[in-house]
Design a protein around this motif. Structure first.
Motif, PDB file in Angstrom:
ATOM      1  N   LYS A  86       0.812  -1.225   0.000  1.00 10.98           N
ATOM      2  CA  LYS A  86       0.000   0.000   0.000  1.00 10.98           C
ATOM      3  C   LYS A  86       0.842   1.270   0.000  1.00 10.98           C
ATOM      4  CE  LYS A  86      -3.828  -2.193   2.507  1.00 10.98           C
ATOM      5  NZ  LYS A  86      -4.736  -2.106   3.683  1.00 10.98           N
ATOM      6  N   ASN A  87       2.138   1.140  -0.266  1.00 10.71           N
ATOM      7  CA  ASN A  87       3.030   2.301  -0.175  1.00 10.71           C
ATOM      8  C   ASN A  87       2.977   3.125  -1.460  1.00 10.71           C
ATOM      9  OD1 ASN A  87       5.006   4.194   0.252  1.00 10.71           O
ATOM     10  ND2 ASN A  87       6.624   2.728   0.742  1.00 10.71           N
ATOM     11  N   ASP A  88       2.135   4.148  -1.466  1.00  7.30           N
ATOM     12  CA  ASP A  88       1.992   5.018  -2.634  1.00  7.30           C
ATOM     13  C   ASP A  88       3.253   5.812  -2.944  1.00  7.30           C
ATOM     14  OD1 ASP A  88      -0.629   4.220  -2.906  1.00  7.30           O
ATOM     15  OD2 ASP A  88      -1.483   6.014  -1.961  1.00  7.30           O
ATOM     16  N   TYR A  89       4.188   5.820  -2.010  1.00  6.89           N
ATOM     17  CA  TYR A  89       5.377   6.659  -2.149  1.00  6.89           C
ATOM     18  C   TYR A  89       6.617   5.868  -2.591  1.00  6.89           C
ATOM     19  CZ  TYR A  89       2.625  10.431  -0.300  1.00  6.89           C
ATOM     20  OH  TYR A  89       1.656  11.401  -0.150  1.00  6.89           O
ATOM     21  N   LYS A  90       6.405   4.649  -3.049  1.00  5.83           N
ATOM     22  CA  LYS A  90       7.501   3.871  -3.622  1.00  5.83           C
ATOM     23  C   LYS A  90       7.035   3.246  -4.938  1.00  5.83           C
ATOM     24  CE  LYS A  90      10.648   1.747  -1.196  1.00  5.83           C
ATOM     25  NZ  LYS A  90      11.393   0.808  -0.340  1.00  5.83           N
ATOM     26  N   LEU A  91       7.669   3.684  -6.034  1.00  9.59           N
ATOM     27  CA  LEU A  91       7.409   3.148  -7.361  1.00  9.59           C
ATOM     28  C   LEU A  91       8.651   2.387  -7.820  1.00  9.59           C
ATOM     29  CD1 LEU A  91       5.965   6.399  -9.035  1.00  9.59           C
ATOM     30  CD2 LEU A  91       4.780   4.772  -7.531  1.00  9.59           C
ATOM     31  N   PHE A  92       8.547   1.693  -8.953  1.00  8.97           N
ATOM     32  CA  PHE A  92       9.744   1.062  -9.512  1.00  8.97           C
ATOM     33  C   PHE A  92       9.615   0.956 -11.022  1.00  8.97           C
ATOM     34  CE2 PHE A  92       6.893  -2.526  -8.928  1.00  8.97           C
ATOM     35  CZ  PHE A  92       7.219  -3.448  -9.917  1.00  8.97           C
ATOM     36  N   VAL A  93      10.754   0.829 -11.670  1.00  7.70           N
ATOM     37  CA  VAL A  93      10.782   0.652 -13.121  1.00  7.70           C
ATOM     38  C   VAL A  93      11.129  -0.804 -13.431  1.00  7.70           C
ATOM     39  CG1 VAL A  93      11.411   3.043 -13.578  1.00  7.70           C
ATOM     40  CG2 VAL A  93      13.213   1.344 -13.307  1.00  7.70           C
ATOM     41  N   ASN A  94      10.649  -1.269 -14.573  1.00  8.32           N
ATOM     42  CA  ASN A  94      10.948  -2.641 -14.974  1.00  8.32           C
ATOM     43  C   ASN A  94      10.754  -2.778 -16.473  1.00  8.32           C
ATOM     44  OD1 ASN A  94      11.149  -5.726 -14.704  1.00  8.32           O
ATOM     45  ND2 ASN A  94      11.172  -5.064 -12.561  1.00  8.32           N
ATOM     46  N   SER A  95      10.961  -4.008 -16.963  1.00 10.84           N
ATOM     47  CA  SER A  95      10.874  -4.333 -18.378  1.00 10.84           C
ATOM     48  C   SER A  95      10.486  -5.814 -18.475  1.00 10.84           C
ATOM     49  CB  SER A  95      12.208  -4.002 -19.065  1.00 10.84           C
ATOM     50  OG  SER A  95      13.284  -4.655 -18.441  1.00 10.84           O
ATOM     51  N   PRO A  96      10.622  -6.478 -19.623  1.00  7.74           N
ATOM     52  CA  PRO A  96      10.139  -7.862 -19.729  1.00  7.74           C
ATOM     53  C   PRO A  96      10.589  -8.850 -18.659  1.00  7.74           C
ATOM     54  CG  PRO A  96      10.543  -7.024 -21.916  1.00  7.74           C
ATOM     55  CD  PRO A  96      11.002  -5.950 -20.960  1.00  7.74           C
ATOM     56  N   PRO A  97      11.732  -8.664 -17.966  1.00 10.51           N
ATOM     57  CA  PRO A  97      12.075  -9.628 -16.912  1.00 10.51           C
ATOM     58  C   PRO A  97      11.012  -9.804 -15.829  1.00 10.51           C
ATOM     59  CG  PRO A  97      14.033  -8.422 -17.508  1.00 10.51           C
ATOM     60  CD  PRO A  97      12.898  -7.797 -18.281  1.00 10.51           C
ATOM     61  N   ILE A  98      10.145  -8.821 -15.619  1.00 13.06           N
ATOM     62  CA  ILE A  98       9.098  -9.008 -14.606  1.00 13.06           C
ATOM     63  C   ILE A  98       8.145 -10.127 -15.034  1.00 13.06           C
ATOM     64  CG2 ILE A  98       7.420  -7.325 -15.483  1.00 13.06           C
ATOM     65  CD1 ILE A  98       6.879  -6.506 -12.575  1.00 13.06           C
ATOM     66  N   LEU A  99       8.031 -10.332 -16.344  1.00 17.10           N
ATOM     67  CA  LEU A  99       7.224 -11.430 -16.872  1.00 17.10           C
ATOM     68  C   LEU A  99       8.029 -12.721 -16.903  1.00 17.10           C
ATOM     69  CD1 LEU A  99       5.697  -9.559 -19.967  1.00 17.10           C
ATOM     70  CD2 LEU A  99       4.737  -9.725 -17.673  1.00 17.10           C
ATOM     71  N   ILE A 100       9.259 -12.627 -17.423  1.00 20.18           N
ATOM     72  CA  ILE A 100      10.098 -13.812 -17.602  1.00 20.18           C
ATOM     73  C   ILE A 100      10.400 -14.482 -16.270  1.00 20.18           C
ATOM     74  CG2 ILE A 100      12.338 -14.629 -18.429  1.00 20.18           C
ATOM     75  CD1 ILE A 100      12.254 -12.203 -20.405  1.00 20.18           C
ATOM     76  N   ASN A 101      10.772 -13.704 -15.264  1.00 19.78           N
ATOM     77  CA  ASN A 101      11.137 -14.274 -13.956  1.00 19.78           C
ATOM     78  C   ASN A 101       9.984 -15.036 -13.329  1.00 19.78           C
ATOM     79  OD1 ASN A 101      13.696 -13.175 -14.121  1.00 19.78           O
ATOM     80  ND2 ASN A 101      13.178 -11.348 -12.931  1.00 19.78           N
ATOM     81  N   HIS A 102       8.766 -14.600 -13.606  1.00 20.87           N
ATOM     82  CA  HIS A 102       7.583 -15.233 -13.028  1.00 20.87           C
ATOM     83  C   HIS A 102       7.216 -16.521 -13.754  1.00 20.87           C
ATOM     84  CE1 HIS A 102       3.874 -15.602 -10.858  1.00 20.87           C
ATOM     85  NE2 HIS A 102       3.121 -15.387 -11.921  1.00 20.87           N
ATOM     86  N   LEU A 103       7.615 -16.622 -15.021  1.00 21.45           N
ATOM     87  CA  LEU A 103       7.179 -17.742 -15.851  1.00 21.45           C
ATOM     88  C   LEU A 103       8.206 -18.859 -15.981  1.00 21.45           C
ATOM     89  CD1 LEU A 103       5.500 -15.700 -18.746  1.00 21.45           C
ATOM     90  CD2 LEU A 103       4.336 -16.932 -16.906  1.00 21.45           C
TER      91      LEU A 103
END
Length: 334
Positions: free
Chosen positions: A93-110
């Protein structure tokens, strides 16, 4: 006396109404953001995520779109998987922390090896900001004049061809590397893929004669191409690119029904408040049209591709299906 009471009500009531309205709409200091914001690059300093996070926060400040301090924090480990696990479980629920990512967020999960139990579904996608594409690169004096030459050699004897990339087996460069072979009926598991620590090392391996072809970011090969050191056989975009790569065919130009976008985007926590979500939808839409952002795109050789939160989420679902299919064909799916 009665007149004085009426006068008091007349003077005070509007102030109370304004105060209540201010509180409900986020005015009077109660709105988001009201404190510093952290943007995490889930990698070490100097990589693509780090650069994206730093440029993104810099432009928001320069364009005066965010009036609170924005800090970049590096959280390397597991290709982003270590940070994502901490974020999902510890700060949903931390609205004050964002992050950037790319296709690895999909690959790592799969993927099966080094699998992350968390994926983009455990976050709030806020926007896609940029796009890049894969490029198939050989040395300028390579015997492979076209991608068809390389595909035919792989069909004849895949063990004689070394394909390299700047990331581990089962990761993004590996998927890009085997994509045209897979779509051409070659078993991806038969392809000899060698991983290096980053695109720079993969390029050095190619130029040093330790790889026959590398798969890398299209945006990173322009200088080598202009210097006459490499030949680019194809790119994974849907349409031909501009600039240095304008003469390079796409996979579809070559009759291979495939494309792959290497996007970069911004995410928030899964249970982000509606106020914060709407703030970022409005702010990021404004940011991509600013001269400050366009200047950074040119300086970093990035191509702009903005998708808002809902569009980005839909796109991630589409790319996830492609990645799942490819990992399964390679025997690397979980």
């Amino acid at each position: 006396m009665k007149r004085n009471v009426y006068l008091l009500v007349f003077l005070v009531l509007p102030a109370l109404i304004l105060s209540a309205c201010g509180q409900s709409t986020g005015v009077s200091g109660s709105g988001y953001p009201s404190k510093a914001i952290t943007v995490v690059a889930p990698s070490g300093a100097g990589g693509g995520w780090d650069l994206t996070a730093r440029v993104f926060t810099k432009v928001l400040g320069e364009a005066k779109l965010v009036n609170q301090p924005m800090m970049v924090e590096n959280k390397p480990g597991g290709g982003g998987a270590v940070f994502l696990a901490e974020y999902v479980t510890g700060e949903p629920k931390n609205d004050y922390k964002l992050f950037v990512n790319s296709p690895p967020i999909l690959i790592n999960h799969l993927k099966a090896e080094g699998n992350s139990p968390y994926g983009y579904q455990d976050t709030t996608p806020l926007a896609q900001l940029t796009k890049d594409f894969g490029a198939y690169v050989v040395k300028a004096d390579s015997s492979f004049q076209t991608l068809a030459d390389l595909i035919n050699a792989l069909k004849s004897d895949p063990t004689k061809i070394t394909v390299a990339g700047g990331s581990a087996p089962g990761s993004m460069d590996h998927l890009v590397a085997v994509l045209p072979a897979y779509k051409s009926g070659i078993d991806p598991k038969t392809i000899k893929y060698v991983s290096y620590d980053g695109g720079g090392e993969a390029m050095a391996a190619l130029l040093g004669g330790n790889a026959d072809m590398i798969a890398t970011d299209a945006s990173s090969v322009g200088d080598y191409l202009k210097a006459g050191k490499v030949r680019v056989l194809a790119v994974t975009s849907k349409e031909r690119l501009d600039g240095d790569l304008k003469e390079v065919p796409t996979l579809k130009d070559l009759g291979i029904d495939a494309d792959f976008t290497i996007w970069r985007g911004v995410f928030g926590p899964k249970e982000m408040s509606q106020e914060a979500y709407q703030f970022w939808q409005n702010t990021l839409k404004k940011m991509v049209d600013t001269p400050e952002w366009k200047k950074e795109l040119d300086a970093n050789h990035w191509a702009s591709e903005y998708r808002n939160g809902e569009e980005f989420k839909s796109f991630l679902g589409e790319q996830e299906k492609l990645i799942q299919d490819m990992l399964s064909s390679m025997g690397m799916a979980k």
